[in-house]
Design a protein around this motif. Structure first.
Motif, PDB file in Angstrom:
ATOM      1  N   TYR A  67     104.992  25.084 -11.848  1.00 23.82           N
ATOM      2  CA  TYR A  67     105.265  24.600 -10.500  1.00 23.82           C
ATOM      3  C   TYR A  67     106.751  24.750 -10.220  1.00 23.82           C
ATOM      4  N   TYR A  72     108.596  24.014  -2.450  1.00 22.55           N
ATOM      5  CA  TYR A  72     107.867  22.972  -1.729  1.00 22.55           C
ATOM      6  C   TYR A  72     108.344  22.884  -0.284  1.00 22.55           C
ATOM      7  N   HIS A  80     101.973  22.704  -1.380  1.00 22.17           N
ATOM      8  CA  HIS A  80     101.770  21.407  -2.004  1.00 22.17           C
ATOM      9  C   HIS A  80     100.983  21.609  -3.301  1.00 22.17           C
ATOM     10  N   TRP A  82      99.168  19.969  -5.394  1.00 25.45           N
ATOM     11  CA  TRP A  82      97.825  19.430  -5.657  1.00 25.45           C
ATOM     12  C   TRP A  82      96.798  19.916  -4.638  1.00 25.45           C
ATOM     13  N   LYS A  88      95.475  14.536  -6.868  1.00 25.43           N
ATOM     14  CA  LYS A  88      96.803  13.925  -6.845  1.00 25.43           C
ATOM     15  C   LYS A  88      96.753  12.519  -7.454  1.00 25.43           C
ATOM     16  N   CYS A 164     107.104  15.580  -8.073  1.00 19.34           N
ATOM     17  CA  CYS A 164     106.195  16.621  -8.568  1.00 19.34           C
ATOM     18  C   CYS A 164     106.742  17.266  -9.840  1.00 19.34           C
TER      19      CYS A 164
END
Length: 336
Positions: A67, A72, A80, A82, A88, A164
């Motif tokens: 990630y 983002y 996003h 998730w 999430k 995140c």
């Protein structure tokens, strides 16, 4: 500069001396200088801890693998992490709602910059910035830039670049990889991660002699230079927070092999790890996330001492009591 002296229940344990910036804003000795002191623990940080406390244990299959937080975009659901892939964590859904709520709560401060009565209710850091900004020749433009900066923090940096990032296999996952069960709770987490009551001393103090004179186990007396936060190129030390040594503090010992003290600051605790300390906009590290899950499992805003000396309650308080009694974790439209 005056300090607040807090005594431990055990008379052999040295007192904890806290500078004004480490006190609650309701304390008569409270004083916080934005230009001089370390970053303030703002209301959103307390709220996010409560959100993860109430969100419950985090499952392994909820953690992210690859990630890139810098991709983002809050306006683009495709970025996003998730979205359509993993479920999430409930604590994160709560935290995102808290961030959105803070944006609306802070609007009034930008609309009443010249009213000190309004600014008295604002978080300390933005209030100080707004008092300075309003003296600018083009104060209206400067105030709008500050509002946009705060909104970016709440909308983008906290959820995407900070939370995140922490909720990855390589981050929080490193603290739970040896724990039993798909969703390690407080008891499982504390089998491999412990919060140890210690006295931290400076390099000129011999731990064995200090412990012998105080009649307690030298295992729980440690030079600050032996802790993990000092093993970096530009370490933040306890003295930078105005904490005088020797000091009785809670030290997190983690399954990943690191040892970090939890520093009493701004009515709560802040982790001394480089991830948290190297970027003031980060409101949570993996160690504080673990502490939040542990506190949630114990239904307490205080971390318990797994072993070691009995440090004062002020050195174990993860969340401001004032915020804890008023904050409600909410995630509109989100269901597990």
């Amino acid at each position: 500069m005056s300090c607040r002296t807090i005594h431990a229940a055990d008379g052999n344990v040295p007192h904890l001396s806290l500078p004004p910036g480490a006190l609650a804003h309701t304390d008569r000795e409270y004083d916080y200088d934005v230009a001089r002191d370390p970053p303030k623990v703002e209301p959103i940080e307390h709220q996010i801890r409560l959100d993860f406390m109430r969100g419950g244990p985090i499952r392994r299959d909820q953690l992210l693998g690859n990630y890139n937080p810098w991709k983002y975009d809050p306006a683009n659901p495709a970025t996003h992490p998730w979205q359509g892939v993993k479920q999430k964590p409930l604590g994160l859904a709560y935290a995102e709602t808290s961030c959105a709520t803070r944006i609306h709560e802070e609007t009034r401060f930008y609309d009443h910059v010249d009213d000190d009565a309004f600014l008295a209710d604002a978080p300390v850091f933005p209030a100080a910035r707004l008092r300075t900004i309003r003296e600018n020749s083009d104060s209206e433009h400067a105030i709008e830039k500050e509002r946009q900066r705060r909104e970016k923090w709440y909308r983008e940096l906290i959820p995407g670049a900070n939370l995140c990032q922490v909720l990855k296999d390589s981050s929080y996952g490193s603290l739970i990889e040896t724990c039993i069960g798909p969703a390690p709770d407080a008891e499982r987490l504390l089998e491999h991660n412990t919060f140890v009551g210690m006295v931290i001393v400076d390099d000129d103090t011999d731990p064995d002699t200090f412990a012998r004179d105080r009649t307690f186990d030298s295992t729980y007396v440690l030079r600050e230079s032996e802790l993990s936060h000092t093993q970096t190129d530009d370490p933040v030390r306890l003295v930078d927070y105005g904490i005088e040594l020797p000091a009785p503090l809670l030290v997190g010992e983690y399954g990943s092999g690191s040892q970090y003290p939890l520093i009493p600051w701004g009515d709560a605790l802040t982790c001394a790890c480089p991830y948290k300390q190297s970027a003031p906009w980060r409101v949570m590290c993996k160690h504080e996330l673990l502490a939040s899950v542990v506190c949630g499992g114990r239904d307490s805003i205080f971390l318990s001492v797994s072993r070691g000396i009995d440090v004062p309650h002020r050195a174990r308080r993860l969340v401001s009591p004032e915020i804890a009694v008023s904050h409600q974790s909410r995630a509109e439209g989100y269901h597990r």
